[in-house]
Design an enzyme around this catalytic site. Structure first.
Site, PDB file in Angstrom:
ATOM      1  N   GLY A 160     109.997  24.967  80.608  1.00 36.11           N
ATOM      2  CA  GLY A 160     108.949  24.774  79.612  1.00 36.11           C
ATOM      3  C   GLY A 160     108.904  23.313  79.197  1.00 36.11           C
ATOM      4  O   GLY A 160     109.934  22.630  79.219  1.00 36.11           O
TER       5      GLY A 160
ATOM      6  N   GLN B  63     106.961  16.406  73.773  1.00 36.91           N
ATOM      7  CA  GLN B  63     108.072  15.938  74.614  1.00 36.91           C
ATOM      8  C   GLN B  63     107.652  14.853  75.596  1.00 36.91           C
ATOM      9  O   GLN B  63     108.501  14.193  76.205  1.00 36.91           O
ATOM     10  CB  GLN B  63     108.680  17.105  75.390  1.00 36.91           C
ATOM     11  CG  GLN B  63     109.340  18.139  74.492  1.00 36.91           C
ATOM     12  CD  GLN B  63     110.018  19.199  75.332  1.00 36.91           C
ATOM     13  OE1 GLN B  63     109.390  20.170  75.721  1.00 36.91           O
ATOM     14  NE2 GLN B  63     111.287  19.000  75.631  1.00 36.91           N
TER      15      GLN B  63
ATOM     16  N   CYS C 179     117.161  22.049  76.361  1.00 35.41           N
ATOM     17  CA  CYS C 179     115.869  21.424  76.071  1.00 35.41           C
ATOM     18  C   CYS C 179     115.831  20.098  76.814  1.00 35.41           C
ATOM     19  O   CYS C 179     116.806  19.346  76.775  1.00 35.41           O
ATOM     20  CB  CYS C 179     115.747  21.189  74.571  1.00 35.41           C
ATOM     21  SG  CYS C 179     114.227  20.341  74.103  1.00 35.41           S
ATOM     22  N   LEU C 180     114.725  19.814  77.483  1.00 38.34           N
ATOM     23  CA  LEU C 180     114.637  18.568  78.258  1.00 38.34           C
ATOM     24  C   LEU C 180     114.708  17.329  77.360  1.00 38.34           C
ATOM     25  O   LEU C 180     114.994  16.240  77.837  1.00 38.34           O
ATOM     26  CB  LEU C 180     113.353  18.546  79.103  1.00 38.34           C
ATOM     27  CG  LEU C 180     113.287  19.613  80.212  1.00 38.34           C
ATOM     28  CD1 LEU C 180     111.953  19.528  80.948  1.00 38.34           C
ATOM     29  CD2 LEU C 180     114.448  19.457  81.202  1.00 38.34           C
TER      30      LEU C 180
ATOM     31  N   HIS D 235     110.552  28.600  71.732  1.00 42.58           N
ATOM     32  CA  HIS D 235     111.097  27.234  71.773  1.00 42.58           C
ATOM     33  C   HIS D 235     109.959  26.201  71.867  1.00 42.58           C
ATOM     34  O   HIS D 235     109.947  25.209  71.137  1.00 42.58           O
ATOM     35  CB  HIS D 235     112.054  27.130  72.966  1.00 42.58           C
ATOM     36  CG  HIS D 235     112.676  25.785  73.166  1.00 42.58           C
ATOM     37  ND1 HIS D 235     114.031  25.560  73.056  1.00 42.58           N
ATOM     38  CD2 HIS D 235     112.136  24.583  73.500  1.00 42.58           C
ATOM     39  CE1 HIS D 235     114.285  24.277  73.288  1.00 42.58           C
ATOM     40  NE2 HIS D 235     113.154  23.667  73.575  1.00 42.58           N
ATOM     41  N   GLU D 236     109.001  26.459  72.762  1.00 40.67           N
ATOM     42  CA  GLU D 236     107.914  25.489  72.989  1.00 40.67           C
ATOM     43  C   GLU D 236     106.900  25.490  71.840  1.00 40.67           C
ATOM     44  O   GLU D 236     106.363  24.438  71.486  1.00 40.67           O
ATOM     45  CB  GLU D 236     107.213  25.765  74.323  1.00 40.67           C
ATOM     46  CG  GLU D 236     108.113  25.746  75.562  1.00 40.67           C
ATOM     47  CD  GLU D 236     108.950  24.486  75.713  1.00 40.67           C
ATOM     48  OE1 GLU D 236     108.547  23.417  75.214  1.00 40.67           O
ATOM     49  OE2 GLU D 236     110.034  24.572  76.317  1.00 40.67           O
TER      50      GLU D 236
ATOM     51  N   HIS E  93     108.228  23.292  69.302  1.00 38.90           N
ATOM     52  CA  HIS E  93     107.964  21.868  69.600  1.00 38.90           C
ATOM     53  C   HIS E  93     106.585  21.466  69.098  1.00 38.90           C
ATOM     54  O   HIS E  93     106.394  20.368  68.578  1.00 38.90           O
ATOM     55  CB  HIS E  93     108.008  21.620  71.115  1.00 38.90           C
ATOM     56  CG  HIS E  93     109.380  21.331  71.657  1.00 38.90           C
ATOM     57  ND1 HIS E  93     110.197  20.337  71.148  1.00 38.90           N
ATOM     58  CD2 HIS E  93     110.061  21.874  72.692  1.00 38.90           C
ATOM     59  CE1 HIS E  93     111.329  20.303  71.847  1.00 38.90           C
ATOM     60  NE2 HIS E  93     111.270  21.237  72.785  1.00 38.90           N
TER      61      HIS E  93
END
Ligand code: NI
Length: 172
Positions: A48, A53, A94-95, A136-137, A140
């Site tokens: 994701g 991000q 998480c990236l 999670h996304e 963000h």
């Protein structure tokens, strides 16, 4: 294929509520951004990736949580969680937090409404990793990072790990 720069915590864009995508934002520019985000996410080995991000303070994300080994790319623009059910506890990454994995409690099932890249209204009923990823996304998009979802103890541990990764140059 065009790769975008993934911003790392604590860059302010990650901690800022994204702007809703409006009618005039839809079109070829948004489609090409979404396509670049899929490339960037896959190149980084993620499932994701949300607009903040890659430095865009807007409410949308891409994800690809394979179903029975088959790729399932989805775009969520202006996501709204309409229903949640159950509970799951598991490790999350998480990236924007390279090298950090920590246990986070999430809902087991989510019903999410959004628009796709063409502006069509979509609704998905997802469980397990796909539900975790949507939550999670969507966070963000709202300027919330997974640190904020950890218990106090886990958050302190995570912050110490981040400091260590930063000191040893592994947080680039
Ligand atoms: Ni993330």
């Amino acid at each position: 294929m065009a790769l975008m720069r993934i911003v790392h915590y604590p860059e302010p864009v990650l901690l800022t509520v994204g702007k809703p995508v409006v009618d005039k934002d839809f079109g070829t520019d948004l489609e090409s951004t979404v396509s670049d985000m899929f490339d960037t996410m896959r190149d980084a080995g993620g499932v994701g990736l949300a607009a903040p991000q890659v430095g865009l303070s807007q409410r949308f994300f891409v994800m690809d949580v394979p179903e029975e080994g088959v790729s399932n790319p989805l775009v969520f623009i202006n996501p709204e969680i309409v229903r949640v059910e159950g509970e799951q506890v598991g490790d999350e990454g998480c990236l924007s937090f390279p090298g950090l994995y920590q246990s986070v409690k999430r809902d087991m099932r989510v019903v999410v409404r959004a628009h796709d890249v063409k502006g069509e209204l979509i609704e998905h009923d997802l469980t397990n990793l796909a539900a975790r990823c949507v939550l999670h996304e969507t966070d963000h998009c709202d300027g919330i990072v997974f640190l904020d979802r950890m218990t106090v103890l886990k958050r302190e541990l995570a912050k110490r790990k981040i400091k260590h990764l930063q000191k040893t140059g592994k947080w680039e």
